[in-house]
Design a protein around this motif. Sequence first.
Motif, PDB file in Angstrom:
ATOM      1  N   SER A   1       0.697  -1.281  -0.165  1.00 28.77           N
ATOM      2  CA  SER A   1      -0.032  -0.356  -0.002  1.00 28.77           C
ATOM      3  C   SER A   1       0.963   1.434  -0.068  1.00 28.77           C
ATOM      4  CB  SER A   1      -0.830   0.044   1.269  1.00 28.77           C
ATOM      5  OG  SER A   1      -0.274  -0.005   2.437  1.00 28.77           O
ATOM      6  N   ALA A   2       0.326   2.228  -0.482  1.00 31.57           N
ATOM      7  CA  ALA A   2       0.845   3.612  -0.451  1.00 31.57           C
ATOM      8  C   ALA A   2       1.597   4.227   0.733  1.00 31.57           C
ATOM      9  CB  ALA A   2       0.208   4.523  -0.895  1.00 31.57           C
TER      10      ALA A   2
ATOM     11  N   SER B   1      -2.929  13.490  -2.868  1.00 32.70           N
ATOM     12  CA  SER B   1      -3.762  12.306  -3.385  1.00 32.70           C
ATOM     13  C   SER B   1      -3.419  11.995  -4.788  1.00 32.70           C
ATOM     14  CB  SER B   1      -5.370  12.963  -3.446  1.00 32.70           C
ATOM     15  OG  SER B   1      -5.471  13.852  -4.312  1.00 32.70           O
TER      16      SER B   1
ATOM     17  N   VAL C   1      -0.527   9.569  -4.309  1.00 37.07           N
ATOM     18  CA  VAL C   1      -1.363   8.188  -3.836  1.00 37.07           C
ATOM     19  C   VAL C   1      -1.668   7.667  -4.954  1.00 37.07           C
ATOM     20  CG1 VAL C   1      -3.094   7.059  -2.409  1.00 37.07           C
ATOM     21  CG2 VAL C   1      -1.598   9.098  -1.504  1.00 37.07           C
ATOM     22  N   LYS C   2      -2.572   8.174  -5.903  1.00 37.23           N
ATOM     23  CA  LYS C   2      -3.101   7.555  -7.013  1.00 37.23           C
ATOM     24  C   LYS C   2      -1.858   7.123  -7.949  1.00 37.23           C
ATOM     25  CE  LYS C   2      -7.385  10.554  -7.081  1.00 37.23           C
ATOM     26  NZ  LYS C   2      -7.798  11.631  -7.966  1.00 37.23           N
TER      27      LYS C   2
ATOM     28  N   TRP D   1       1.013   6.083  -6.940  1.00 34.25           N
ATOM     29  CA  TRP D   1       1.413   4.943  -6.278  1.00 34.25           C
ATOM     30  C   TRP D   1       0.434   3.510  -6.702  1.00 34.25           C
ATOM     31  CZ3 TRP D   1       5.593   3.516  -3.203  1.00 34.25           C
ATOM     32  CH2 TRP D   1       5.488   2.273  -2.609  1.00 34.25           C
ATOM     33  N   GLU D   2      -0.768   3.997  -6.470  1.00 33.78           N
ATOM     34  CA  GLU D   2      -1.710   2.769  -6.799  1.00 33.78           C
ATOM     35  C   GLU D   2      -1.756   2.410  -8.218  1.00 33.78           C
ATOM     36  OE1 GLU D   2      -5.333   4.740  -5.028  1.00 33.78           O
ATOM     37  OE2 GLU D   2      -4.784   4.085  -2.933  1.00 33.78           O
ATOM     38  N   ARG D   3      -1.508   3.243  -9.212  1.00 36.58           N
ATOM     39  CA  ARG D   3      -1.212   2.964 -10.566  1.00 36.58           C
ATOM     40  C   ARG D   3       0.098   2.325 -10.801  1.00 36.58           C
ATOM     41  NH1 ARG D   3       0.295   4.826 -15.415  1.00 36.58           N
ATOM     42  NH2 ARG D   3       1.903   6.339 -14.611  1.00 36.58           N
TER      43      ARG D   3
ATOM     44  N   PRO E   1       1.111  -1.772  -8.864  1.00 36.67           N
ATOM     45  CA  PRO E   1       0.755  -3.139  -9.440  1.00 36.67           C
ATOM     46  C   PRO E   1       1.632  -3.281 -10.740  1.00 36.67           C
ATOM     47  CG  PRO E   1      -1.140  -1.926  -8.855  1.00 36.67           C
ATOM     48  CD  PRO E   1      -0.137  -1.037  -8.646  1.00 36.67           C
TER      49      PRO E   1
ATOM     50  N   CYS F   1       6.565   8.974  -6.914  1.00 37.60           N
ATOM     51  CA  CYS F   1       5.238   9.254  -6.798  1.00 37.60           C
ATOM     52  C   CYS F   1       5.052  10.742  -5.873  1.00 37.60           C
ATOM     53  CB  CYS F   1       4.606   8.383  -6.055  1.00 37.60           C
ATOM     54  SG  CYS F   1       4.413   6.711  -6.734  1.00 37.60           S
TER      55      CYS F   1
END
Length: 127
Positions: free
Chosen positions: A28-29, A36, A39-40, A42-44, A47, A67
């Motif tokens: 997780s970030a 934000s 964080v987005k 990182w989430e992109r 994975p 990020c």
Amino acid sequence: MKLIAGTDRKDREPQNVVELPLVNAVPSAPDWLPNSHAVKEWERLAPILHANGLLTEAGLSALGQLCALHGKVVQLYAAGESPNASMIGQLRGLLNDFGLTPVAQGKVKQVEAERPGNKFAGNGKRA
């Protein structure tokens, strides 16, 4: 290719190569990401890098920096301002380090386990 051409030599192999452990699952970030947008990103990216065997324990900090810098650049653009050249250069360098630009994709190799069998079995076959 060097093996096939007969030019493979022990003295040409890289010395002191360190094998870094891959991350087992997509992390997780981190809490310290500044906004934000970071964080987005990182989430992109996490994975994608994990699925391609490019995310190691040692690379998590660099991914966080990438990020965070991306988030700051997006924040500046959203405010109608432009990031300075240094920020863009640093962001570009981090993107290249992870193989996230078209030119860098050919330079970054994923870490994978050795597969048993003939490495050259598919040579000469047409798709």
